[in-house]
Design a protein around this motif. Structure first.
Motif, short mmCIF file in Angstrom:
data_model
loop_
_atom_site.label_atom_id
_atom_site.label_comp_id
_atom_site.label_asym_id
_atom_site.label_seq_id
_atom_site.Cartn_x
_atom_site.Cartn_y
_atom_site.Cartn_z
N ALA A 1 1.91 -2.00 1.96
CA ALA A 1 1.54 -2.57 3.30
C ALA A 1 2.86 -1.68 4.28
CB ALA A 1 1.99 -3.79 3.58
N THR A 2 4.19 -1.79 3.56
CA THR A 2 5.19 -1.01 4.36
C THR A 2 4.93 0.60 4.45
OG1 THR A 2 6.65 -2.40 3.51
CG2 THR A 2 7.37 -0.46 4.30
N ARG A 3 4.06 1.01 3.23
CA ARG A 3 3.83 2.67 2.94
C ARG A 3 2.79 3.02 4.37
NH1 ARG A 3 0.25 6.19 1.03
NH2 ARG A 3 -1.15 4.64 0.28
N TRP A 4 1.80 2.23 4.47
CA TRP A 4 0.91 2.27 5.40
C TRP A 4 1.41 2.14 6.90
CZ3 TRP A 4 -3.38 4.76 5.07
CH2 TRP A 4 -4.07 4.88 3.79
N LEU A 5 2.44 1.40 7.11
CA LEU A 5 3.01 1.51 8.41
C LEU A 5 3.86 2.39 8.71
CD1 LEU A 5 3.98 -2.42 8.81
CD2 LEU A 5 1.99 -1.47 9.69
N ALA A 6 4.49 3.06 7.74
CA ALA A 6 5.49 4.09 7.90
C ALA A 6 4.38 4.99 8.20
CB ALA A 6 5.92 4.47 6.55
N HIS A 7 3.14 5.42 7.71
CA HIS A 7 2.25 6.59 7.95
C HIS A 7 1.76 6.29 9.63
CE1 HIS A 7 1.78 8.44 4.26
NE2 HIS A 7 1.58 7.53 3.69
N ALA A 8 1.44 5.19 9.90
CA ALA A 8 0.91 4.74 11.32
C ALA A 8 2.06 5.04 12.29
CB ALA A 8 0.40 3.26 11.36
#
Length: 608
Positions: A231-238
């Protein structure tokens, strides 16, 4: 003239609830989906052939008027009676050429104006109809004046709009297919290219917001599965898509709150499980789950780990905790203190000249679980409650005598009518004095009564427990090291002590005095670092162990070494009348289980 980019389009974009119009709200608030609907809508090629227009001889003036009226009505090219076909036909008639060319220039200017309007509609409102109209205008304009600067500029704008539409359409298809482009390419790259081609273009900006929203949604889905790292990885992309917006930071805060709540729930489940059967296994499973989702250094990890370790080693208690148990009738049991679990080397130190053979071999002992030991020796008052409650007849009472100190001779002599109620010389003892003149069986009867009254297991200490507590983390002959004890260390034989008649000890610690000849009230001296009083002196104490001549085959877990029906038990710890050698941490002696005297008492251990 540059070549033109001709595209085919698949219908109308529906984004964030709008069809053919820019969204009024932030698309990131939606679910990140894009719908392309309708049949393929093909943009026509840039080819135009004028409709055949016939003007009869002598009708040129009427045709010019008809063309002027058509131009004024924006009827430019669609039919033979439209302005441009009429002007083109008139340009072939002698005498009408000049008026026709003027009309054509005006028609061309109007054509380009309407084309620009159609492009704005296509770009700003995502209108496929506007893009088709712009293409129609472009085809007519190219027929009229392909090399004209204004026409070239218009055709370039049409080419750019075609490219913009195609980029957005390809991006939306990629987004619909889940190809977000977090690692490059995909919908994000296409939307970005469109935004660079036309800065501020609503459709491209809304598309990037939709990609951001889709990444946030993937973060939420990952969180649903407790995969907070994903989840943190996806937020970093976003977060890289629209740095100036708070959408991702708000989602990150929600994620952190959700993670924290999840961790707290797992921690509470682990703590609640501990007292139950197999509760430690459940708590360890919850701890592993927390470690899998927590940030490094999260204090909840250490908190639950410490609680598990504490429960394994101490039950519901903690090292250093002092407590009493409630007894039936509202009374309280003796104060006990929780000693830390751990290990030590038991027995005499190598080279100890005062050591006896029974103090060897030196061996390791480890307590996997802590235990609670009496803070003080059992007092007369505490023993009295037991006798009064049970009517128990201690050994000295039944036989009518015990061994008491005789001041006149300086020896211990048998004296009648001396029992647990008596002090070291046979006088009545105060309730705060350590109980004397009790046998090992009397001491065992007391701890059995405590167990029955409290519902907890009380017992006499093992000699390993006593030595462990006496050493309290040290490895010397005495807890203070060597030589004279520090002031207030305990009630021991000191060279400065004097009896009521002025006697001195013949074998004592030099330059030490404690102010007592005979036992002191329990707890009168400084406790050791673990909170236990009078292990070094005051009275020697009964142990639960049967006597063995040495430590060969002695338990390594610190439990009492018991042989059923043994007649001799171990006593430990120096007393007010013990020599320095008998005050060493490794000193041990035996006594028959019925022995009673003025130097011997006991304390309790309470299991956790």
């Amino acid at each position: 003239m540059r070549s033109l980019f001709v595209v085919s389009l698949l219908g109308v974009l529906v984004l964030a609830g709008c069809k053919g119009e820019p969204a009024d709200s932030d698309p990131a608030a939606g679910d990140g989906t894009v719908t392309i609907s309708g049949d393929d809508a093909v943009v026509p090629e840039l080819n135009w052939t004028p409709p055949a227009t016939v003007i009869e001889a002598g009708a040129e003036a009427d045709a010019l008027e008809q063309a002027r009226l058509a131009l004024a009505a924006d009827d430019l090219y669609a039919t033979p009676a439209s302005a441009i076909p009429l002007y083109l036909a008139l340009a072939q008639r002698p005498g009408s050429e000049r008026a026709a060319r003027t009309g054509l220039r005006r028609a061309q200017a109007r054509l380009l104006g309407l084309g620009a309007q159609a492009l704005r509609e296509a770009d700003d409102l995502d209108s496929i109809a506007g893009l088709r109209a712009a293409h129609d205008f472009a085809a007519v304009a190219r027929y009229l004046a392909a090399g004209d600067d204004a026409v070239v500029r218009y055709l370039e704008r049409v080419d750019e709009s075609d490219r913009l539409w195609e980029l957005n359409r390809a991006a939306e298809r990629a987004l619909q297919a889940g190809e977000l482009g977090e690692a490059g390419g995909g919908a994000l790259a296409l939307f970005r290219e469109a935004a660079e081609l036309r800065p501020g273009h609503p459709r491209a900006l809304q598309g990037m917001a939709a990609v951001e929203s889709a990444m946030i949604r993937r973060a939420e889905v990952a969180a649903d599965g407790a995969d907070y790292r994903e989840a943190t990885r996806w937020l970093a992309h976003a977060a890289k898509i629209r740095p100036g917006f708070h959408t991702v930071s708000d989602a990150g805060q929600r994620l952190q709150l959700r993670r924290a709540a999840h961790i707290r729930r797992l921690r509470d489940e682990g703590v609640e499980a501990l007292p139950a059967m197999n509760g430690v296994a459940v708590a360890r499973e919850r701890l592993a789950q927390i470690i899998g989702i927590a940030e490094p250094g999260d204090p909840v990890v250490n908190d639950l780990r410490e609680r598990i370790d504490r429960h394994v080693h101490y039950g519901d208690f903690r090292p250093g905790q002092v407590f009493t148990d409630a007894l039936e009738g509202g009374a309280r049991g003796p104060q006990v203190v929780v000693l830390p679990h751990g290990g030590f080397m038991m027995g005499a130190l190598p080279g100890d000249e005062d050591a006896e053979d029974n103090e060897s071999p030196r061996h390791g002992v480890r307590f996997e679980r802590g235990f609670a030991m009496g803070v003080r020796e059992v007092s007369v008052g505490e023993f009295r409650r037991f006798v009064d409650a049970t009517g128990y007849q201690p050994r000295a009472v039944r036989r009518g005598f015990s061994m008491a100190y005789d001041e006149r001779t300086g020896n211990f002599l048998r004296r009648s009518n001396v029992d647990w109620r008596s002090d070291y010389v046979g006088r009545p003892a105060g309730d705060t004095m350590p109980v004397l003149h009790v046998s090992a069986k009397d001491a065992q009867a007391y701890v059995d009564w405590l167990s029955a009254q409290s519902g907890r297991r009380y017992r006499l200490p093992s000699e390993a427990e006593f030595e462990y507590a006496y050493r309290n983390g040290t490895a010397e002959r005495y807890p203070w090291g060597e030589g004279t004890p520090p002031e207030g260390a305990g009630n021991m034989t000191g060279a400065l002590d004097r009896s009521p008649s002025g006697r001195r000890w013949g074998n004592a610690f030099p330059e030490y005095g404690d102010g007592y000849w005979g036992p002191a009230p329990v707890g009168s001296f400084t406790p050791n670092t673990w909170g236990v009083h009078d292990l070094a002196g005051n009275v020697s104490e009964w142990m639960a162990d049967c006597w063995h001549e040495n430590y060969r085959r002695a338990p390594k877990d610190g439990s009492a070494w018991v042989n059923p029906g043994c007649r001799n038990q171990v006593i430990r710890g120096g007393s007010w009348a013990s020599s320095p050698a008998q005050t060493r941490t490794s000193w041990r002696a035996l006594a028959q289980v019925d022995t009673t005297n003025a130097r011997l008492g006991f304390r309790v251990v309470r299991e956790l």
